[in-house]
Scaffold this motif. Structure first.
Motif, PDB file in Angstrom:
ATOM      1  N   LEU A 110     -14.718  23.136  12.956  1.00 54.37           N
ATOM      2  CA  LEU A 110     -14.339  22.197  13.830  1.00 54.37           C
ATOM      3  C   LEU A 110     -12.756  21.850  13.704  1.00 54.37           C
ATOM      4  O   LEU A 110     -11.994  22.648  13.075  1.00 54.37           O
ATOM      5  N   PHE A 111     -12.417  20.743  14.335  1.00 54.58           N
ATOM      6  CA  PHE A 111     -10.808  20.688  14.279  1.00 54.58           C
ATOM      7  C   PHE A 111     -10.630  19.070  14.286  1.00 54.58           C
ATOM      8  O   PHE A 111     -11.079  18.331  14.986  1.00 54.58           O
ATOM      9  N   TYR A 112      -9.423  18.747  13.400  1.00 54.85           N
ATOM     10  CA  TYR A 112      -8.772  17.528  13.281  1.00 54.85           C
ATOM     11  C   TYR A 112      -7.562  17.518  14.165  1.00 54.85           C
ATOM     12  O   TYR A 112      -6.644  18.055  13.664  1.00 54.85           O
ATOM     13  N   PRO A 113      -7.309  16.976  15.112  1.00 54.53           N
ATOM     14  CA  PRO A 113      -6.360  17.394  16.302  1.00 54.53           C
ATOM     15  C   PRO A 113      -5.112  16.379  15.862  1.00 54.53           C
ATOM     16  O   PRO A 113      -4.000  16.939  16.522  1.00 54.53           O
ATOM     17  N   VAL A 114      -5.217  15.372  15.210  1.00 54.12           N
ATOM     18  CA  VAL A 114      -3.828  14.644  14.970  1.00 54.12           C
ATOM     19  C   VAL A 114      -2.880  15.342  14.128  1.00 54.12           C
ATOM     20  O   VAL A 114      -3.244  15.645  12.737  1.00 54.12           O
ATOM     21  N   ASP A 115      -1.683  15.894  14.575  1.00 56.29           N
ATOM     22  CA  ASP A 115      -0.936  16.647  13.961  1.00 56.29           C
ATOM     23  C   ASP A 115       0.604  16.285  13.868  1.00 56.29           C
ATOM     24  O   ASP A 115       0.984  15.895  15.197  1.00 56.29           O
ATOM     25  N   ALA A 120       2.190  16.230   7.819  1.00 54.62           N
ATOM     26  CA  ALA A 120       1.079  16.230   7.680  1.00 54.62           C
ATOM     27  C   ALA A 120       0.568  17.014   6.311  1.00 54.62           C
ATOM     28  O   ALA A 120      -0.460  16.607   5.721  1.00 54.62           O
ATOM     29  N   GLY A 121       1.335  17.512   5.825  1.00 46.76           N
ATOM     30  CA  GLY A 121       1.357  18.118   4.287  1.00 46.76           C
ATOM     31  C   GLY A 121       1.421  17.181   3.196  1.00 46.76           C
ATOM     32  O   GLY A 121       0.994  17.162   2.207  1.00 46.76           O
ATOM     33  N   PRO A 124       0.972  -1.127  -0.137  1.00 44.84           N
ATOM     34  CA  PRO A 124       0.184  -0.004   0.052  1.00 44.84           C
ATOM     35  C   PRO A 124       0.953   1.173  -0.027  1.00 44.84           C
ATOM     36  O   PRO A 124       1.806   1.357   0.565  1.00 44.84           O
ATOM     37  N   SER A 125       0.480   2.260  -0.657  1.00 47.12           N
ATOM     38  CA  SER A 125       1.353   3.503  -0.639  1.00 47.12           C
ATOM     39  C   SER A 125       0.125   4.837  -0.756  1.00 47.12           C
ATOM     40  O   SER A 125      -0.679   4.996  -1.351  1.00 47.12           O
ATOM     41  N   GLY A 126       0.595   5.526   0.619  1.00 45.44           N
ATOM     42  CA  GLY A 126       0.018   6.617   0.728  1.00 45.44           C
ATOM     43  C   GLY A 126       0.913   7.789   0.507  1.00 45.44           C
ATOM     44  O   GLY A 126       1.086   8.052  -0.612  1.00 45.44           O
ATOM     45  N   GLY A 127       0.989   8.961   1.610  1.00 46.07           N
ATOM     46  CA  GLY A 127       1.835   9.896   1.342  1.00 46.07           C
ATOM     47  C   GLY A 127       3.175   9.497   1.205  1.00 46.07           C
ATOM     48  O   GLY A 127       4.096  10.539   1.002  1.00 46.07           O
ATOM     49  N   ARG A 128       3.904   8.311   1.511  1.00 44.16           N
ATOM     50  CA  ARG A 128       4.965   7.920   1.372  1.00 44.16           C
ATOM     51  C   ARG A 128       5.934   8.654   2.424  1.00 44.16           C
ATOM     52  O   ARG A 128       7.211   8.794   1.961  1.00 44.16           O
ATOM     53  N   VAL A 170      -6.841  10.980   1.262  1.00 42.39           N
ATOM     54  CA  VAL A 170      -7.088  12.171   1.413  1.00 42.39           C
ATOM     55  C   VAL A 170      -5.699  12.431   2.500  1.00 42.39           C
ATOM     56  O   VAL A 170      -5.248  11.647   3.256  1.00 42.39           O
ATOM     57  N   ILE A 171      -5.222  13.676   2.227  1.00 41.48           N
ATOM     58  CA  ILE A 171      -4.168  14.094   2.921  1.00 41.48           C
ATOM     59  C   ILE A 171      -4.271  14.639   4.336  1.00 41.48           C
ATOM     60  O   ILE A 171      -5.539  15.424   4.267  1.00 41.48           O
ATOM     61  N   THR A 172      -3.456  14.413   5.288  1.00 40.16           N
ATOM     62  CA  THR A 172      -3.984  14.871   6.596  1.00 40.16           C
ATOM     63  C   THR A 172      -4.275  16.416   6.602  1.00 40.16           C
ATOM     64  O   THR A 172      -5.292  16.815   7.485  1.00 40.16           O
ATOM     65  N   GLU A 173      -3.444  17.300   6.107  1.00 46.31           N
ATOM     66  CA  GLU A 173      -3.679  18.593   6.012  1.00 46.31           C
ATOM     67  C   GLU A 173      -4.966  18.923   5.385  1.00 46.31           C
ATOM     68  O   GLU A 173      -5.783  19.850   5.866  1.00 46.31           O
ATOM     69  N   GLN A 174      -5.185  18.152   4.110  1.00 47.51           N
ATOM     70  CA  GLN A 174      -6.625  18.211   3.714  1.00 47.51           C
ATOM     71  C   GLN A 174      -7.702  17.973   4.553  1.00 47.51           C
ATOM     72  O   GLN A 174      -8.862  18.981   4.663  1.00 47.51           O
ATOM     73  N   LEU A 175      -7.586  17.019   5.627  1.00 49.04           N
ATOM     74  CA  LEU A 175      -8.629  16.971   6.445  1.00 49.04           C
ATOM     75  C   LEU A 175      -8.818  18.079   7.553  1.00 49.04           C
ATOM     76  O   LEU A 175      -9.859  18.458   7.991  1.00 49.04           O
TER      77      LEU A 175
END
Lengths: 472, 472
Positions: B134-139, B143-144, B76-80, B120-125
């Motif tokens: 609202l707030f997605y707090p895992v950082d 994240a970019g 599997p490959s995400g943001g690598r 979905v990219i973390t920063e996008q979320l």
């Protein structure tokens, strides 16, 4: 195998168990068999072969190894407060009671953790935490009897989940004996530990079907400050949701409960606590939050006024003291006991919060249409989407007929649960009473994977067999 | 099998994949193979057979079924952005990239949940959450680029874990394709759902070895209010722990980080941010909290003064604006980038918080004794017991010799981790780089159960084989 299939004689069984735990830690008297063979459900007559009381993890391991060797089915037994017959021994099983593994030790102030034997009573842990100036926040009606091992096995929830989560969120580490007889130390109490599958999570909520939790490291937290309770009367169910959203977006609530006027009237009629205010309302919301400063009280008042202006709230009261807060809580907490005299049919179900209003309405409609004489009492942890449905037996209806009719109600309820992608057991677990309904929440494929996972940890199916799932 | 053992020709492989995802969603050009075949680790040369870009869960399922049929290994490959080579395809595997499954949908304000494709990219979320108030707090630093699917596969942590937990705590529901090719909808986004084994938890942190996460429902929360940062200079490491305990017992901290003076000097020397104050200190603690009211600031000041009186703190500064807060954060966050020029040897380890001081000291002692020329830079999320150990390469030492010596350091470090019952991977996962060291945190029995669990979900060992564990 779903029942005990040992070929050992009763005498051999007892002797071998005594060799492991000692003469005085095996009981077979009628009273003990009756007491330790069941939980709070009264459906299956208890019928264990023996009750064994280990004192150490190593003794539990020896019992499990012995059980594997002789195909003896084992049932774990904690405070026996379960509501799904997860700890009932109805088929000649040996009950493993954790009553003598009730030691609290190894408190660490910096880590805010404490080591508990599986038999530590929830309230014992709560009190211990308080003595250290800390707080164990998982709380529910049976806290005075339920044990930590049982809480973990059923992932117990309760009244503060909206803020503090379930038991799952407070387990830093677990010692378990698997069905194969291995002792595993899971997660070693670490906060961060990304080293592959977190198997601790399988044992939490696993109902003792993979292995038995013998010890746990539990997390504690700082005590809540100046808990303040608001009870609000609302004109219709949808308004509760608007109130929830209004408060939750601005304040960290520690609880958000609801109950119907019917429920409240019955509690007030007992004469122990007064109604919160004179204005009549169809439903009530009970909110709790930490009023750390005056600013928090002012903010809550502002939100309350906003809800009044919007027409979501008809009247309300805010506690000014701890005693007042406790009395307001009793309006909600005394419901179960109050309605017990009507032999209520109970169900513990959940959906995602936003779907609660149509879900509740649909259940009400079908029950009211089919059984217009049934009185429905709703209450629950609505901040988590968790509803407790209670149907009271009409006075003139025979118990047997009522239960028969309720079995039909169950099927309708679970079909509606399935339609709304909800849970047939929000917090009470599956045990035996919900086993036939598991398919309404879990797909056939999921249940097959659950069976395969069980086979990994308990290949001989001796750990609480017949609970949660049947092996094929 | 740990590598791809397919008997398909390259042309057949490509054609069959194209039949599933379309002509333009399979790439085999050198650039793509190089780019998508690796993550942020640079140890294993990338060598995939093809990169495939599914757009739906059903396409992922078709790929997995095809892979089972022909013994094709999948990565599997995400943001690598991984740091353990968990997403490296070094052995002819087919890489499944989630880049085209990057849709955010189904936001629900009442449930405070949103549906994310695995890509979905973390920063996008994070940005999406902000747009909803609202707030997605895992950082964390990556994240970019990092993707939600990868975050879930590695249970990503970061800088706010002390308050908000890991990625695990924000996953309401998961859609996964198991190694057997089944689509499972795990937990259905419920808050409360006690219906047996929570298999969602196995896929979180499972590094794609049981199956691939294709979609997830993520929870959001209210935004933090007036985040305020304190940087405190402390005379010795133990004092950091006293400071942590003093604050944590009274305030809900959103972060508690530490770094050494050596680390801070290097960041300040770049000229982008000033030192926090003139007083010299050996270590620094960075605390963050919500200053909702003046009362919170006053309380923090009181605690600060108490720490000064006790001699735990030599000097300190509190942010008065968001810009100041950001600059104070840079003292901590710029460390990684700053020390990159020294080709640092890195390790991401954890112990329970109370054991951090002796643990750190023991590592320092052995490294300093054996390699007196090595400069050690410590920083990390000390509120979670998570330390990032960095050893800088002396300028006059050849890279190869440095890495050779660091391999020895690794063994010492992991032996000390084992002694302190810590984790060889606090938040970066295991992948390939930590696989040989897993035994220092997990017992042989545990690893055997992990293998058996993998075999349940991925009997042909085609899902990210050779990562996390080797099958026997």
């Amino acid at each position: 195998m779903t029942q005990s299939q040992t070929s050992l004689s009763q005498a051999e069984l007892e002797n071998q168990l005594k060799a492991i735990v000692g003469e005085d830690k095996v009981r077979t008297d009628a009273d003990s068999l009756e007491t330790f063979g069941k939980d709070w459900t009264k459906i299956y007559p208890p019928n264990p072969s023996a009750i064994v009381f280990p004192k150490t993890t190593e003794q539990v391991q020896a019992i499990v190894k012995f059980a594997n060797e002789h195909q003896v089915a084992l049932v774990p037994s904690g405070g026996r407060t379960g509501l799904s017959a997860g700890a009932v021994a109805a088929n000649g099983e040996v009950v493993v009671s954790f009553d003598y593994m009730n030691n609290i030790s190894g408190f660490n102030d910096m880590d805010k953790t404490v080591r508990c034997g599986a038999g530590v009573i929830t309230e014992q842990l709560q009190n211990y935490a308080e003595e250290q100036g800390l707080f164990y926040p998982v709380d529910f009606a049976s806290a005075g009897s339920s044990q930590i091992g049982g809480n973990i096995g059923t992932n117990a929830g309760g009244i503060k989940v909206i803020r503090y989560g379930m038991t799952r969120d407070w387990v830093a580490g677990l010692t378990v004996v698997t069905g194969k007889g291995d002792i595993l130390e899971l997660n070693k109490d670490l906060v961060k530990n990304n080293t592959g599958y977190d198997m601790r999570q399988l044992f939490i909520g696993g109902e003792g079907t993979l292995g038995f939790v013998t010890e746990a490291t539990m997390r504690l937290t700082r005590p809540a400050k100046n808990l303040t309770v608001l009870v609000l009367g609302v004109p219709e169910f949808e308004a509760i949701m608007s109130v929830l959203n209004t408060f939750q977006t601005n304040i960290d609530l520690t609880a958000f409960e609801f109950f119907s006027d019917k429920a409240m009237r019955k509690v007030v009629a007992r004469g122990d606590v007064p109604a919160p205010f004179e204005t009549e309302a169809e439903y009530y919301a009970l909110l709790e939050f930490e009023a750390e400063t005056e600013g928090h009280i002012d903010q809550a008042m502002e939100l309350f006024e906003k809800c009044m202006e919007e027409g979501w709230v008809l009247d309300g009261v805010m506690s000014q003291s701890e005693t007042q807060a406790q009395n307001l809580w009793r309006l909600r907490e005394d419901i179960s006991e109050t309605i017990a005299e009507w032999t209520p049919y109970k169900n513990d179900i959940s959906v995602v919060v936003s779907k609660v209003p149509p879900f509740l309405r649909e259940i009400e409609e079908i029950v009211t249409r089919e059984y217009p004489d049934f009185e429905i009492i709703w209450f629950g942890h609505i901040g988590d989407g968790n509803l407790h449905l209670n149907i009271l037996k009409p006075d003139d209806l025979a118990k047997e007929i009522f239960f028969e009719q309720c079995a039909k109600v169950s099927t309708w309820v679970f079909e509606i649960v399935e339609k709304y992608q909800g849970s047939v057991s929000a917090e009470h677990g599956v045990g035996m009473t919900k086993k036939a309904y598991l398919k309404y929440t879990r797909s056939e494929a999921e249940i097959d994977y659950m069976r395969a996972v069980k086979a990994v940890f308990d290949p001989n199916n001796i750990m609480n067999p017949g609970k949660l799932i049947d092996m094929k």
